[in-house]
Design a protein around this motif. Structure first.
Motif: not given
Length: 314
Positions: A83-95, A42-57
């Motif tokens: 929006v921040v939580e949504n991106f975290k959950n978007t990264g988690l969607a991969l996991i 869970l933590s790893f997936g949400r971190a991916i999403g937060k990191f991806g925000m900077r490349f998905g403006q």
């Protein structure tokens, strides 16, 4: 078009070098989701999403605009937080996709809770088909498998992937525990399974364009392009119509919640009224997990005037 025609068959061609990255990517995903503790996943997936925000403006802007249109009463700080939580959950969607496709059933079932599933048994005994209307939750793959693991399997509407190796893996991931899929263009087959008293999982919450759509309210947007697909399916099949959700709660458990069937009040002969009624129910579903819905999609891009499409996002 039958299901057999869309079932991808394995061939040696899928092992060609051009597909190695797909096999490697899914192989690593399957490996990690099976060896790492769930909390770490869970933590790893949400971190991916937060990191991806900077490349998905661009997607950040789309999600922000969607929320501004849907909830004009919210201030900018509230919207930005969603929006921040949504991106975290978007990264988690991969996991979560890896969990849905690659976890053993015994482990997967431990994360599920169910509410109001008894009505499915009643309709099954009556031989009445059920149109199960879910929404584009980011953890949708989890929800789909959740029905299969408790014997409530059904048919999903399927869009084949253009990459044959990806499609082979995707198909097998989505047809575990008894679930099957129907090509999204095969309307006759969808109606047939409903008439047979089976379950069809359908997602009517996105903007699919003007074809076979009406413009009715969705949240604060008074003219939101909404598919008439549920009416097209419900009228000839006389099926039950149930909305539901499978959002993850604060403890990390996925709550599969079904609402009471609306088939007795659903105006099948009036597609506009039917779409408006269903949207009201879908709004309540989305509010159960607001930051877990797919806000990155241009939900309000189509407008009654074709020439103004996308004007809301300018």
């Amino acid at each position: 078009m039958s299901n057999k025609r869309i079932k991808p068959a394995f061939s040696i061609a899928l092992l060609y070098p051009k597909y190695w990255s797909v096999w490697l990517g899914f192989g690593l995903l399957a490996f990690f989701v099976n060896i790492l503790p769930y909390r770490l996943l869970l933590s790893f997936g949400r971190a991916i999403g937060k990191f991806g925000m900077r490349f998905g403006q661009k997607r950040v802007r789309i999600a922000t605009r969607n929320l501004e249109l849907a909830f004009p009463e919210k201030n900018q700080d509230e919207i930005n937080a969603i929006v921040v939580e949504n991106f975290k959950n978007t990264g988690l969607a991969l996991i979560e996709t890896g969990i849905a496709w690659f976890w053993p059933t015994w482990r997967f079932k431990r994360l599920m809770t169910y509410q109001n599933m008894e009505q499915l048994d009643t309709f099954e005994q009556e031989g009445k088909g059920v149109l199960v209307c879910f929404v584009h939750a980011l953890n949708l793959e989890i929800s789909a498998r959740a029905f299969g693991v408790v014997g409530k399997h059904g048919h999903g509407v399927y869009r084949p992937h253009s990459n044959p190796a990806y499609d082979f893996i995707q198909y097998r991931g989505r047809t575990q525990n008894g679930n099957t899929v129907i090509d999204r263009r095969n309307l006759k087959e969808m109606i047939r399974v409903l008439r047979k008293g089976e379950r069809l999982f359908y997602l009517p919450d996105h903007d699919y364009g003007h074809n076979k759509s009406v413009f009715v309210p969705f949240f604060a947007v008074k003219e939101a392009c909404t598919t008439t697909g549920p009416s097209i399916l419900a009228y000839p099949s006389h099926c039950a119509i149930i909305t539901g959700s499978g959002f993850r709660n604060a403890s990390g458990t996925y709550e599969i919640i079904l609402d009471d069937s609306m088939h007795e009040i659903y105006p099948k002969k009036d597609m506009t009224a039917a779409a408006a009624l269903l949207n009201k129910s879908l709004e309540k579903v989305i509010l159960r997990g607001l930051d877990q819905w797919m806000w990155l999609h241009k939900r309000f891009k189509s407008m009654p005037d074709h020439s103004k499409t996308n004007e809301r996002y300018l």
